[in-house]
Write an enzyme that holds these catalytic residues in place. Structure first.
Site, short mmCIF file in Angstrom:
data_model
loop_
_atom_site.label_atom_id
_atom_site.label_comp_id
_atom_site.label_asym_id
_atom_site.label_seq_id
_atom_site.Cartn_x
_atom_site.Cartn_y
_atom_site.Cartn_z
N GLN A 1 41.83 51.97 35.40
CA GLN A 1 42.39 52.97 36.31
C GLN A 1 41.39 54.09 36.59
O GLN A 1 40.93 54.24 37.71
CB GLN A 1 43.68 53.55 35.75
CG GLN A 1 44.42 54.44 36.74
CD GLN A 1 45.90 54.59 36.38
OE1 GLN A 1 46.51 53.69 35.82
NE2 GLN A 1 46.46 55.72 36.72
N ASP A 2 41.04 54.89 35.58
CA ASP A 2 40.05 55.94 35.76
C ASP A 2 39.41 56.26 34.42
O ASP A 2 39.87 55.78 33.38
CB ASP A 2 40.65 57.19 36.44
CG ASP A 2 41.67 57.93 35.58
OD1 ASP A 2 42.25 57.30 34.66
OD2 ASP A 2 41.90 59.12 35.83
#
Length: 219
Positions: free
Chosen positions: A61-62
């Site tokens: 995701q990040d």
């Protein structure tokens, strides 16, 4: 961004004004506050894993939003931090052991060097503000990276953990590539389909079946 064999396909596919906007975003955000990973590691995933060598894509995701933790590689965590490792990487290590692979450290650089593209959908994060850069600039770029990998002729394995990553399945040609979907390795969901999903051995089985060398997940 260093020039790699990802560079030209990305420039061919993205809007002409995308890269100037991206550079402006990077310059502005890094001047205004504490952003991770370090600026010279933003594109580390595609720099360590050229398209021509990519066999496996794991979508995250990040980056980790804590100081010193983000390395520019999805899920990877510095080996120098021996305690308080993120639960997701701890659970990934548990699944590796279950599948017969012994990986004691949490740095996944050696995977990237073997052809595992560790791609976060969002490439930067402000300190202690997970997902704050979602929807800002990165998704057009990382979606195109996934599409370019899918359009490449060599069969690949796409590993999508959790609802966020599984939405990327629509970008992938499932008739040519193996798509492995499972729950995210976070504590909230690991017991609901991540543990026992055997992504690492399934990946190697597919690579061998398609005439490619398997990944040494113990590295």
């Amino acid at each position: 961004m260093k020039k790699t064999d990802w560079s030209q396909p990305l420039r061919n596919r993205l809007a002409e004004d995308y890269f100037p906007k991206m550079i402006e975003f990077i310059n502005q955000t890094y001047q205004e506050g504490k952003i991770y990973p370090p600026e010279n590691q933003i594109f580390r995933a595609i720099e360590l894993t050229p398209l021509a060598q990519t066999k496996v894509i794991i979508v995250g995701q990040d980056p980790y939003p804590q100081p010193g933790k983000a390395q520019g590689l999805a899920f990877s965590y510095p080996a120098t931090f021996k305690v308080n490792r993120p639960d997701s990487i701890v659970n990934i290590q548990k699944e590796l052991r279950e599948e017969g692979f012994s990986k004691e450290d949490s740095d996944l650089t050696a995977w990237a060097e073997q052809g595992v593209l560790l791609l976060n959908a969002v490439l930067t994060v402000p300190e202690f503000a997970s997902n704050a850069h979602a929807g800002k600039i990165w998704e057009p770029l990382t979606d195109e990276i996934i599409k370019i990998a899918s359009d490449d002729e060599r069969p690949k394995v796409f590993i999508l953990w959790g609802g966020f990553a599984r939405k990327k399945a629509k970008l992938i040609d499932g008739s040519k590539h193996l798509i492995l979907e499972a729950a995210h390795p976070s504590p909230l969901s690991a017991s609901r389909g991540f543990f026992g999903s055997h992504p690492f051995s399934k990946t190697n089985d597919f690579l061998v079946q398609t005439g490619q060398s398997p990944i040494d997940w113990s590295k």
